[in-house]
Design an enzyme around this catalytic site. Structure first.
Site, short mmCIF file in Angstrom:
data_model
loop_
_atom_site.label_atom_id
_atom_site.label_comp_id
_atom_site.label_asym_id
_atom_site.label_seq_id
_atom_site.Cartn_x
_atom_site.Cartn_y
_atom_site.Cartn_z
N LYS A 75 0.66 -1.22 0.27
CA LYS A 75 0.13 -0.12 -0.41
C LYS A 75 0.96 1.17 -0.21
O LYS A 75 0.37 2.55 -0.73
CB LYS A 75 -0.78 -0.05 0.80
CG LYS A 75 -1.81 -1.64 1.06
CD LYS A 75 -3.24 -0.86 2.10
CE LYS A 75 -3.92 -2.11 1.76
NZ LYS A 75 -4.66 -2.78 3.23
N ASN A 96 -5.07 2.01 -1.22
CA ASN A 96 -5.64 0.40 -1.77
C ASN A 96 -6.32 0.81 -2.62
O ASN A 96 -6.60 -0.62 -3.46
CB ASN A 96 -5.91 -0.02 -0.66
CG ASN A 96 -7.66 0.63 -0.57
OD1 ASN A 96 -7.53 1.56 -0.42
ND2 ASN A 96 -8.43 0.05 0.25
N GLY A 248 -12.38 -8.16 9.72
CA GLY A 248 -11.70 -7.75 8.29
C GLY A 248 -12.90 -7.77 7.04
O GLY A 248 -12.90 -6.76 6.55
#
Length: 266
Positions: A75, A96, A248
């Protein structure tokens, strides 16, 4: 599930990372593209560190590739491939997502923080006023710290094995959000009532916790950026103590609307 059709007019999106087997974005975004009436697919690409720069240049030269999603550990490295950066990517020095513009240039921005905050809010969690311990000052951690401060958390204690990286992020967030108390820390402060793992700890089955956490009060909110079929160690720890949690998967779902708008140039 919407049927996937690929033909010569299909537009391509790719997600780039190392490792890549854990990502869920291809199945999610292929479904979202189809539901939006877009003739497009997202494919996973496992790119090794020594080939990252050359592979990115080659991918961005493919004329029918319209966008890239970037995951760990790239990233920060991906920023230099953007012609221009959105506000969050510019602030935290990581991105991202990249999209090709009509003139062939590329715009990059960072959506992990938006995704995490929206994921928490969708579960009914109140972030304003929370005292947060944040593990990880990399791309995801920087973005999440930025969005948590914007959401009104009272304080952020940033914990990272690279102490200087934590201090740099703390300075950046203090300057941007003077109403939030931000500091680099070596351990979870005693008055913490929210803990977020934004590090890569938890990606491997052999991983444990991102740091010493100890017993949790039930009102503590626990978050993890790791996308996993089974609960990660920190999420299991939260469940054992009766704490609410943001996974996540919640983060990925939370940023889907923002990423779809970004790719659609909305």
């Amino acid at each position: 599930m919407t049927a996937l059709r690929i033909n010569g007019a299909t537009r391509l999106y790719a997600i780039v990372g190392d490792p890549i087997v854990q990502v869920k974005s291809p199945e999610l975004y292929c479904e979202l593209f189809a539901a939006a009436g877009m003739n497009a697919v997202m494919i996973p690409m496992h790119v090794l560190p020594e080939r990252f720069d050359s592979t990115m240049a080659e991918l961005m030269g493919i004329e029918n590739l319209d966008g890239l999603v970037v995951t760990v550990p790239y990233k920060g490295r991906a920023v230099r491939f953007a012609t221009r950066l959105g506000p969050t990517a510019r602030r935290v020095g990581a991105l991202n997502a990249l999209r090709r513009e009509a003139d062939g240039t590329w715009t990059g921005d960072m959506f992990d923080g938006v995704g995490f905050v929206r994921g928490a809010e969708r579960k009914g969690e109140v972030l304003r006023g929370r005292r947060v311990a944040l593990f990880g000052a990399g791309g995801a951690g920087s973005a999440i710290g930025c969005e948590l401060a914007a959401a009104g958390v009272a304080s952020l204690a940033i914990i990272d094995p690279q102490a200087e990286r934590a201090e740099v992020l703390a300075r950046t967030l203090r300057d941007a959000f003077p109403g939030c108390r931000v500091e680099a820390a070596a351990a979870v402060p005693r008055d913490t009532n929210m803990i977020v793992n934004a590090s890569t700890v938890g990606m491997r089955k052999s991983d444990g916790m991102p740091g010493e956490i100890g017993a949790l009060a039930p009102e503590t909110l626990v978050g993890d950026v790791i996308v996993s079929e089974a609960p990660t160690p920190i999420i299991l720890h939260a469940m054992r103590h009766g704490c609410s949690h943001v996974s996540g998967r919640d983060m990925i779902a939370g940023q889907s609307d923002a990423l779809m708008s970004f790719f659609a140039r909305a």
